[in-house]
Scaffold this active site. Structure first.
Site, PDB file in Angstrom:
ATOM      1  N   HIS A  69      10.544  98.810 -34.517  1.00 20.44           N
ATOM      2  CA  HIS A  69      11.411  98.109 -35.478  1.00 20.44           C
ATOM      3  C   HIS A  69      10.667  97.756 -36.760  1.00 20.44           C
ATOM      4  O   HIS A  69      10.968  96.753 -37.394  1.00 20.44           O
ATOM      5  CB  HIS A  69      11.995  96.825 -34.861  1.00 20.44           C
ATOM      6  CG  HIS A  69      13.074  97.090 -33.854  1.00 20.44           C
ATOM      7  ND1 HIS A  69      14.324  97.546 -34.193  1.00 20.44           N
ATOM      8  CD2 HIS A  69      13.076  96.995 -32.490  1.00 20.44           C
ATOM      9  CE1 HIS A  69      15.065  97.703 -33.111  1.00 20.44           C
ATOM     10  NE2 HIS A  69      14.335  97.385 -32.057  1.00 20.44           N
ATOM     11  N   ASP A  93      10.429  94.337 -28.966  1.00 18.47           N
ATOM     12  CA  ASP A  93      11.479  95.029 -28.227  1.00 18.47           C
ATOM     13  C   ASP A  93      11.603  96.492 -28.652  1.00 18.47           C
ATOM     14  O   ASP A  93      11.218  96.885 -29.746  1.00 18.47           O
ATOM     15  CB  ASP A  93      12.822  94.328 -28.446  1.00 18.47           C
ATOM     16  CG  ASP A  93      13.173  94.223 -29.923  1.00 18.47           C
ATOM     17  OD1 ASP A  93      12.247  93.949 -30.732  1.00 18.47           O
ATOM     18  OD2 ASP A  93      14.342  94.406 -30.278  1.00 18.47           O
ATOM     19  N   GLU A  94      12.123  97.257 -27.747  1.00 17.69           N
ATOM     20  CA  GLU A  94      12.636  98.597 -28.026  1.00 17.69           C
ATOM     21  C   GLU A  94      11.655  99.523 -28.739  1.00 17.69           C
ATOM     22  O   GLU A  94      12.014 100.219 -29.683  1.00 17.69           O
ATOM     23  CB  GLU A  94      13.935  98.501 -28.846  1.00 17.69           C
ATOM     24  CG  GLU A  94      15.036  97.774 -28.121  1.00 17.69           C
ATOM     25  CD  GLU A  94      16.321  97.695 -28.950  1.00 17.69           C
ATOM     26  OE1 GLU A  94      17.401  97.694 -28.333  1.00 17.69           O
ATOM     27  OE2 GLU A  94      16.238  97.626 -30.182  1.00 17.69           O
ATOM     28  N   CYS A  95      10.422  99.543 -28.293  1.00 18.53           N
ATOM     29  CA  CYS A  95       9.480 100.543 -28.803  1.00 18.53           C
ATOM     30  C   CYS A  95       9.550 101.740 -27.852  1.00 18.53           C
ATOM     31  O   CYS A  95       9.239 101.616 -26.667  1.00 18.53           O
ATOM     32  CB  CYS A  95       8.068  99.956 -28.841  1.00 18.53           C
ATOM     33  SG  CYS A  95       6.842 101.147 -29.399  1.00 18.53           S
ATOM     34  N   GLU A 153      10.234  92.467 -23.288  1.00 20.33           N
ATOM     35  CA  GLU A 153       9.218  93.496 -23.105  1.00 20.33           C
ATOM     36  C   GLU A 153       7.784  92.959 -23.165  1.00 20.33           C
ATOM     37  O   GLU A 153       6.857  93.601 -22.655  1.00 20.33           O
ATOM     38  CB  GLU A 153       9.366  94.596 -24.167  1.00 20.33           C
ATOM     39  CG  GLU A 153      10.585  95.485 -23.989  1.00 20.33           C
ATOM     40  CD  GLU A 153      11.807  94.982 -24.744  1.00 20.33           C
ATOM     41  OE1 GLU A 153      11.926  93.762 -24.907  1.00 20.33           O
ATOM     42  OE2 GLU A 153      12.629  95.826 -25.142  1.00 20.33           O
TER      43      GLU A 153
END
Lengths: 679, 679
Positions: free
Chosen positions: A257, A320-322, A372
């Protein structure tokens, strides 16, 4: 006089048509406030608000209290239209506020926010250990003002109030769409009104880095399209928030992000570059390079700057969301992972997170990250914000981490307030010890901004966030939905009195679509449709960061009050408990909706913004036509043939599908009627 | 399906009911802008506004232009919902702006405000001698944006525009009621949108002195109830105005209208004191003492401070409505008058005015005063602002004084826009030479604030002031009322797009009165009533400076569009030229109004703010009942008996009288119907 019986029915429908857009606010006592207080005892009588309300402070004093007083008086004036500037001329003190002492210099989780409020016929006293309680008590007092046949009054009551959770937040995503400062200020006003106390400011995203850095000026020069906040503006936001009992926590999301950071500083990233600001929505590959010391050197300097700017004890580093794809593609990183025995991307991210946590801690802050960041060896002091759910919250707490819940509070997903209201941070914590439970600090509503702009975000935040605020403030057993919806309508009005333009903005957007034509048919349609739920919207139509958000889906409320009321009405009709007046009301609604398609045609043909509405308008016509047939069958006690009923239910299934990126929310109520008509 | 013929009529009325509150905006070409330009040639085709509109400047550049560009883009985004932040990413320049050179460092009356605008299918050029013309041209361009079936477009056009008068002002009275800064800023935005260029800031009154003075701090400490602007705030207002091509002229009224100054500095006055802030409205006795040198010493120092703060070349010293009674009662002043051969109060005021003019001139400013300052020996350089009328304007000009008209532009008097629109500054100047006429610089709308607060003032200023702005900008022969009203409705929408909340504020005030009940019946009543005209209001009910302004009279527009439309409709019916649809519309309106009284009863009985509305609501019922009888007679060609007709006209005369401080403005249209029905 002619046709005297006809006109009276005509005007009844005219009135009904207008009443689609407002909800009766004062249907019943007791306290019509939100969030409900921990303890309240209603007495008889009331205090009359006939003129200026002098406020006298005793005990501890500070300038913030004086500003709270002025704000209170401005809000009283706004609520009542009774001028409050001449309080110095009024004779006796009528509101006496005693403050025990200061709150922490930098507002803390542990600060005492409680207050005691007593309203009698002859005066009002507010007593709080700190200015935070005073501010909350003043908001309660504002909400207690009501208009009666004889004037504005405040009912006599004794309230002893304190929040259930110390962390009651709202996260605003300024990264994906830049959100203007005036919107942020009004959002803080709304948070004060609903007793929320944490403004979580999501400041960096693939689509934009939004805060001036003096150490790394290219972050905004190349990563913001010129849309960012200066440090001076951030300081003013922090001061404004503190004045309202609200902490400000910045989030700089990493290692994913973060594309917008890489535009100016490509060496931070794991790919070859160059990078450009991301214009699409989704999860993307670019990620910080956890294997180079230069990354941590950059972050050290960056954190030094940002932790100095934001006084709060907590500092959010995202996490988050890597997806790890850039790591997977980089041989040097792969080699590093082998050399350091980091077996997969998760392990590499854990290593990165550990290093980042150490830096944040070095700069005197407590790190927060999304789920995470919680790995087997994560230090206890790292706080977790959960988008995964109540189990994850309970698990984090069990492991000794402070934690807050955001799963279930994603207000960008256009879910009904009742759904958020039913989610409790302690929902899966039954097996926890009291000590473990004490790690669950509260929750945060989150408004991710793929599908909102500065124009539309307030209409997505309010009023539903007030229901979440009640969940986090009020006792656990305050769960009645009907009561919540009644008070939510009042909260919406309170927000309007206090300066939130979100209802007017929605109305203006509808006028824009109506394009000078009579806007009434468009308002009828707007009153019963909703945006698609969860992440369905981008599947229905492509969006990127420069898509205009000026269509009906952007103008309407995420939750249709009219459709909900109709659903309730249909349920009563289906169960045979509806009154004749309720039957008549259902019929009037169905006729209005059925005939609205014809009325909307001039708008559809004149306005490019309305052109796509033809099928959803026809959809409403079709569902209402089915609904009227079912209502006839019920009222005439002539059950529908089974084949007819099945056919109609099948047709309704089709009508449930979104059109023009909108859902016709009358369908569930009509399904109930058809089902009942088939018996 | 049952009753299918009935519902379609029902929904027609439902739609009609809503259409009472909006006006069709795009009924016809050509240019739907206000003020109309001096010259315009409409071509075929249009320019599509499909995405960001890049703006490129050529020629002279200054930061003010860049800010104007940003404001323009923000307004385009607000009008269209099409984001404008990514203009740098767009490919070609589509708006090219050439600026010839700077305007004066301090904006002057003589500054060139002209511009040339050309819109073609492929691009837009704006050419102006100074940034002032650029700003005006951008406002024109904004207003040209329209929504079509295919998207937002700007019609191809060539405009060559310049104002008719160089002085186009709005006076805001911050003295009687303090007007908040955010209202002032929005007012300046509205002035920019309507090409007004003088903000006349009435800063001192008997009821308040509203500007910080460092030389004389007691002016605000004792004379403002704490409601005043700091010098820093004034500077920011001045800068904001300059950014919008608007001059700021302060007014400090003297020798009368100055009681608030005497509270802190009683020696300035002619009476024994002590003085208190005036709480009542009217003309009062206190006046400065013109006979003491200490008065002029004070004013010299005061002017030194204020003329340094306000850069404009003009400085307003009021001079109106000094009744001289304090002078008459003071033996020392009477003795002075005898000794100096000042034969009456007018002579004494003339002496005072001369001394004050000398001081203002000494500090480098041109004095302005109201009519009263014009005396036989008044120096030519003194400018006159006329509240007395067009003759007074012509007379001043003949005598060589620059002069502006305000008589006829008093927007606080709740007159219709058409009335102001018909008043021309040159209305009585036919016999003047061109040189004499050139002294008539323009005019100023004035909003005196006895009957407005910060909440209500914008709804009194807009949209009617746009009609005055057109009178002062557009060619003398632009006088068509129907065209004006059509474009005024669009101007109202434009103001809303540009951030004016005045329509929403009115709606919120109606919600406040409705008190949670269905607000539709209250809106029906609100749509056809108006405040009393001129100075009738305080005769109907006592008001002072702390009176709440939260009743229906404060919420409604000073001019009812619905009542005007009904009057036009009734005239067509009376003359036999109305279509069957128009007859039907008149009948639907009359039925709606007649039946509204019953629908409003729950509100009247629940809300103290609505309680007084019972008689005016009944009044509307009664007038509509008469109107329906007349309409029946006309349509059935059965003329009313002469006695019946006379009786009904007499009843309507009674119904014309204000009730609840409101006028039922359906009565004139109904009178036309009754008269026609009697033939």
């Amino acid at each position: 006089m002619i046709a005297s019986s006809l006109p009276s029915r005509l005007s009844a429908v005219a009135a009904l048509s207008a009443s689609l857009f407002c909800t009766s606010l004062h249907a019943q006592a007791p306290l019509q406030i939100m969030p409900l207080p921990a303890h309240a005892t209603i007495a008889s009588g009331s205090f009359a608000v006939a003129g200026p309300l002098p406020v006298v402070f005793t005990g501890y004093k500070e300038p913030r209290l004086e500003r709270a007083r002025q704000r209170f008086l401005a809000n009283v004036a706004s609520r009542t239209g009774v001028p409050q500037w001449a309080t110095a001329l009024a004779s006796a003190p009528v509101i006496t506020i005693h403050t025990g002492g200061p709150s922490a210099t930098v507002q803390q989780v542990a600060d005492d926010e409680s207050y005691k409020l007593q309203v009698t016929r002859s005066g009002i006293t507010l007593d709080a250990p700190t200015p935070l309680g005073v501010m909350h008590g003043l908001q309660t007092l504002l909400q207690l003002i009501e208009l009666t046949p004889t004037g504005f009054t405040i009912p006599a009551v004794t309230i002893d109030d304190a929040p259930r959770f110390p962390w009651r937040g709202l996260m605003v995503d300024s990264g994906r769409h830049f959100i203007s400062l005036d919107v942020l200020y009004r959002t803080l006003d709304g948070m004060e009104a609903t007793k929320l106390n944490v403004f979580h400011w999501h400041l960096s995203e693939n689509q934009g880095f939004r805060l001036e850095s003096k150490a790394f000026p290219l972050l905004t020069e190349k990563g913001s399209d010129g849309l960012y906040y200066t440090q001076q503006q951030a300081k003013e936001v922090i001061a404004y928030a503190r004045d309202r009992g609200i902490r400000v926590i910045p989030e700089f999301d990493m290692p994913g992000h973060a594309t917008a950071m890489f535009v100016g500083y490509p060496d931070l990233a794991s790919g070859p570059g160059p990078y450009t600001i991301e214009r699409q929505w989704g999860i993307f590959d670019p990620a910080m390079d956890p294997t180079r010391e230069s990354t941590y050197k950059f972050l050290d300097k960056f954190f030094a700057e940002m932790t100095a700017l934001f006084p709060d004890a907590y500092f959010h580093i995202g996490g988050d969301e890597c997806n790890g794809k850039e790591w997977d593609r980089n041989p040097r990183i792969q080699e590093y992972m082998r050399a350091h025995n980091l077996k997969d991307d998760a392990a590499l991210q854990a290593y990165f997170t550990t290093r980042v946590q150490e830096l944040v801690t070095k700069h005197g802050k407590i790190p927060i990250g999304w789920d995470e960041v919680l790995q087997p060896n994560t230090p206890k002091q790292v706080m977790i914000q959960s988008w995964r759910g109540q189990e994850s919250v309970a698990d984090s707490a069990k492991r000794g981490h402070n934690v807050i819940l955001s799963s279930g509070y994603y207000i960008d997903l256009s879910e009904p307030a009742s759904q958020h209201y039913a989610v409790d941070p302690l929902g899966k914590a039954a097996s926890l010890t009291p000590e473990e439970k004490s790690h669950i600090l509260g929750g945060e509503a989150t408004i991710w901004s793929e599908m909102v702009t500065s124009e539309t975000i307030e209409g997505r935040i309010w009023p539903r966030t007030a229901a979440i605020a009640e969940r986090l403030w009020s006792p656990q057993d305050v769960t009645d939905q009907a009561s919540m919806y009644k008070r939510l309508a009042i909260a919406a009005q309170t927000l309007t009195w206090q300066g939130s333009p979100y209802l007017a903005t929605s109305s203006n957007m509808i006028d824009r679509i109506a394009n000078g034509k009579d806007s009434a048919p468009l308002r009828v349609l707007a009153s019963v449709v909703e945006p698609p739920k969860e992440y369905a919207r981008p599947d229905l139509k492509p969006y990127d960061s420069s898509s205009p958000m000026n269509l009906l889906v952007d103008a309407v409320s995420p939750e249709s009050d009219t459709a909900r009321n109709f659903r309730d009405l249909a349920a009563r009709i289906a169960s045979g408990t509806a009154s004749p007046a309720e039957h008549a009301q259902a019929r009037q609604w169905l006729i209005l909706w059925r005939d609205n398609d014809a009325a909307l045609q001039p708008t559809i043909s004149s306005s490019a913004l309305a052109a796509e509405l033809a099928p959803i308008s026809r959809n409403l016509h079709d569902s209402s036509t089915i609904g009227l047939t079912a209502l006839d069958a019920i009222e005439q006690k002539k059950p529908l043939a089974s084949a007819t009923s099945s056919q109609q239910l099948a047709a309704l299934k089709t009508l449930e599908a979104p059109q023009a990126v909108l859902l016709n929310q009358t369908v569930p109520g009509i399904e109930a009627l058809v089902t009942a008509a088939g018996h």
